[in-house]
Design a protein around this motif. Structure first.
Motif, PDB file in Angstrom:
ATOM      1  N   LEU A  48     -41.476  13.701 -12.460  1.00  0.00           N
ATOM      2  CA  LEU A  48     -41.717  12.715 -13.101  1.00  0.00           C
ATOM      3  C   LEU A  48     -42.211  12.057 -12.353  1.00  0.00           C
ATOM      4  N   ASP A  49     -40.864  11.425 -11.878  1.00  0.00           N
ATOM      5  CA  ASP A  49     -40.629  10.690 -10.794  1.00  0.00           C
ATOM      6  C   ASP A  49     -41.942  10.563 -10.203  1.00  0.00           C
ATOM      7  N   ALA A  50     -41.926  11.638  -9.550  1.00  0.00           N
ATOM      8  CA  ALA A  50     -43.450  11.717  -8.348  1.00  0.00           C
ATOM      9  C   ALA A  50     -44.171  11.631  -8.817  1.00  0.00           C
ATOM     10  N   GLY A  51     -44.943  11.281 -10.227  1.00  0.00           N
ATOM     11  CA  GLY A  51     -45.822  11.352 -10.784  1.00  0.00           C
ATOM     12  C   GLY A  51     -46.568  12.222 -11.641  1.00  0.00           C
ATOM     13  N   ALA A  52     -45.974  13.290 -12.221  1.00  0.00           N
ATOM     14  CA  ALA A  52     -46.032  14.448 -12.806  1.00  0.00           C
ATOM     15  C   ALA A  52     -46.629  14.078 -14.304  1.00  0.00           C
ATOM     16  N   ASP A  53     -47.239  14.457 -14.977  1.00  0.00           N
ATOM     17  CA  ASP A  53     -47.083  13.836 -16.360  1.00  0.00           C
ATOM     18  C   ASP A  53     -47.179  14.871 -17.649  1.00  0.00           C
ATOM     19  N   GLU A  54     -46.335  15.581 -16.526  1.00  0.00           N
ATOM     20  CA  GLU A  54     -46.739  17.331 -17.808  1.00  0.00           C
ATOM     21  C   GLU A  54     -45.502  18.536 -17.002  1.00  0.00           C
ATOM     22  N   TYR A  55     -44.964  19.381 -17.757  1.00  0.00           N
ATOM     23  CA  TYR A  55     -43.855  20.219 -17.279  1.00  0.00           C
ATOM     24  C   TYR A  55     -43.808  21.380 -17.655  1.00  0.00           C
ATOM     25  N   LEU A  56     -44.217  22.881 -17.011  1.00  0.00           N
ATOM     26  CA  LEU A  56     -44.250  23.318 -17.676  1.00  0.00           C
ATOM     27  C   LEU A  56     -44.184  25.058 -17.020  1.00  0.00           C
ATOM     28  N   MET A  57     -42.740  25.722 -17.869  1.00  0.00           N
ATOM     29  CA  MET A  57     -41.960  26.665 -17.373  1.00  0.00           C
ATOM     30  C   MET A  57     -42.425  27.775 -17.196  1.00  0.00           C
ATOM     31  N   LYS A  58     -42.390  28.110 -16.204  1.00  0.00           N
ATOM     32  CA  LYS A  58     -42.720  29.839 -16.433  1.00  0.00           C
ATOM     33  C   LYS A  58     -41.514  30.407 -16.442  1.00  0.00           C
ATOM     34  N   PRO A  59     -41.679  31.440 -17.373  1.00  0.00           N
ATOM     35  CA  PRO A  59     -42.543  31.438 -17.717  1.00  0.00           C
ATOM     36  C   PRO A  59     -43.659  31.885 -18.855  1.00  0.00           C
ATOM     37  N   PHE A  60     -44.912  31.352 -18.870  1.00  0.00           N
ATOM     38  CA  PHE A  60     -45.321  30.663 -20.493  1.00  0.00           C
ATOM     39  C   PHE A  60     -46.880  32.104 -21.079  1.00  0.00           C
ATOM     40  N   ASP A  61     -46.660  31.200 -22.224  1.00  0.00           N
ATOM     41  CA  ASP A  61     -48.056  31.733 -22.927  1.00  0.00           C
ATOM     42  C   ASP A  61     -48.813  30.939 -23.585  1.00  0.00           C
ATOM     43  N   ASN A  62     -50.017  31.666 -23.813  1.00  0.00           N
ATOM     44  CA  ASN A  62     -51.355  30.667 -23.952  1.00  0.00           C
ATOM     45  C   ASN A  62     -50.930  29.758 -25.280  1.00  0.00           C
ATOM     46  N   GLU A  63     -50.129  29.810 -25.765  1.00  0.00           N
ATOM     47  CA  GLU A  63     -49.422  29.060 -27.239  1.00  0.00           C
ATOM     48  C   GLU A  63     -48.778  27.636 -25.750  1.00  0.00           C
ATOM     49  N   ALA A  64     -47.980  27.614 -25.417  1.00  0.00           N
ATOM     50  CA  ALA A  64     -47.116  27.028 -24.669  1.00  0.00           C
ATOM     51  C   ALA A  64     -48.646  25.976 -23.400  1.00  0.00           C
ATOM     52  N   LEU A  65     -49.391  27.267 -23.017  1.00  0.00           N
ATOM     53  CA  LEU A  65     -49.589  25.963 -22.489  1.00  0.00           C
ATOM     54  C   LEU A  65     -50.965  25.033 -22.726  1.00  0.00           C
ATOM     55  N   SER A  66     -51.631  25.525 -23.647  1.00  0.00           N
ATOM     56  CA  SER A  66     -52.308  25.022 -24.745  1.00  0.00           C
ATOM     57  C   SER A  66     -51.599  23.625 -25.709  1.00  0.00           C
ATOM     58  N   GLU A  67     -50.149  23.883 -25.838  1.00  0.00           N
ATOM     59  CA  GLU A  67     -49.138  22.364 -26.415  1.00  0.00           C
ATOM     60  C   GLU A  67     -49.232  21.558 -25.198  1.00  0.00           C
ATOM     61  N   LYS A  68     -49.379  21.637 -23.775  1.00  0.00           N
ATOM     62  CA  LYS A  68     -49.081  20.931 -23.027  1.00  0.00           C
ATOM     63  C   LYS A  68     -50.252  20.368 -22.856  1.00  0.00           C
ATOM     64  N   LEU A  69     -51.191  20.953 -22.784  1.00  0.00           N
ATOM     65  CA  LEU A  69     -52.931  19.990 -22.249  1.00  0.00           C
ATOM     66  C   LEU A  69     -52.744  19.154 -23.669  1.00  0.00           C
ATOM     67  N   ALA A  70     -52.878  19.611 -24.799  1.00  0.00           N
ATOM     68  CA  ALA A  70     -53.031  18.648 -25.850  1.00  0.00           C
ATOM     69  C   ALA A  70     -52.034  17.694 -25.835  1.00  0.00           C
ATOM     70  N   MET A  71     -50.084  17.578 -25.316  1.00  0.00           N
ATOM     71  CA  MET A  71     -49.741  16.498 -24.846  1.00  0.00           C
ATOM     72  C   MET A  71     -50.770  15.629 -23.770  1.00  0.00           C
ATOM     73  N   LEU A  72     -51.517  16.441 -23.035  1.00  0.00           N
ATOM     74  CA  LEU A  72     -51.986  15.589 -22.233  1.00  0.00           C
ATOM     75  C   LEU A  72     -52.997  15.099 -21.893  1.00  0.00           C
ATOM     76  N   GLY A  73     -53.588  15.006 -23.651  1.00  0.00           N
ATOM     77  CA  GLY A  73     -54.740  14.643 -23.903  1.00  0.00           C
ATOM     78  C   GLY A  73     -56.313  15.741 -24.240  1.00  0.00           C
ATOM     79  N   PHE A  74     -55.716  17.045 -23.888  1.00  0.00           N
ATOM     80  CA  PHE A  74     -57.136  17.647 -24.037  1.00  0.00           C
ATOM     81  C   PHE A  74     -56.939  18.714 -24.883  1.00  0.00           C
ATOM     82  N   ALA A  75     -57.044  18.343 -26.246  1.00  0.00           N
ATOM     83  CA  ALA A  75     -56.609  18.644 -27.153  1.00  0.00           C
ATOM     84  C   ALA A  75     -57.471  19.403 -27.779  1.00  0.00           C
ATOM     85  N   GLY A  76     -58.981  19.984 -27.378  1.00  0.00           N
ATOM     86  CA  GLY A  76     -60.109  20.706 -27.058  1.00  0.00           C
ATOM     87  C   GLY A  76     -60.122  22.235 -26.526  1.00  0.00           C
ATOM     88  N   ALA A  77     -59.039  22.115 -25.660  1.00  0.00           N
ATOM     89  CA  ALA A  77     -58.619  23.084 -24.429  1.00  0.00           C
ATOM     90  C   ALA A  77     -57.796  24.096 -25.117  1.00  0.00           C
TER      91      ALA A  77
END
Length: 122
Positions: free
Chosen positions: A93-122
């Motif tokens: 985050l200090d280096a400029g990342a907008d979000e952080y997703l930990m492996k392993p992840f599933d489609n739901e976790a990825l979708s939640e992070k995308l929505a948090m970044l403003g890509f709600a329709g993704a």
């Protein structure tokens, strides 16, 4: 929407590509941070980069620092990694990342992070 997937694991790149393409998202891939940076300078801009922490040649944190230093300030960056300690999250985050997703992840976790970044329709 265009996404750059940067991970040294072919399996992870294929998995992410599959999840994203099902959402109608265009994807490009790179196998390390240096190759990822090269993709940023070619063709149309990316809306988001999904970047692994641990990669050969150039790791994700170095790639992140480089792309921010080279003016890619409007592109969202999500670190996607097995590194789960708070130190890694803080450094990203200090280096400029907008979000952080930990492996392993599933489609739901990825979708939640995308929505948090403003890509709600993704």
């Amino acid at each position: 929407m265009r996404v750059l997937i940067v991970d040294d694991s072919r399996f992870v790149r294929d998995y992410l590509r599959g999840l994203l393409e099902e959402k109608g998202i265009e994807c490009e891939e790179a196998c390390d941070g240096r190759a990822g940076l090269m993709h940023l300078f070619q063709g149309p801009p990316f809306d988001l980069a999904l970047v692994d922490w641990n990669m050969p040649v150039m790791g994700g944190l170095d790639m992140l620092r480089n792309l921010r230093a080279q003016g890619f300030s409007s592109m969202k960056v999500m670190m996607v990694t097995t590194e789960a300690e708070d130190e890694f999250i803080t450094r990203s985050l200090d280096a400029g990342a907008d979000e952080y997703l930990m492996k392993p992840f599933d489609n739901e976790a990825l979708s939640e992070k995308l929505a948090m970044l403003g890509f709600a329709g993704a």
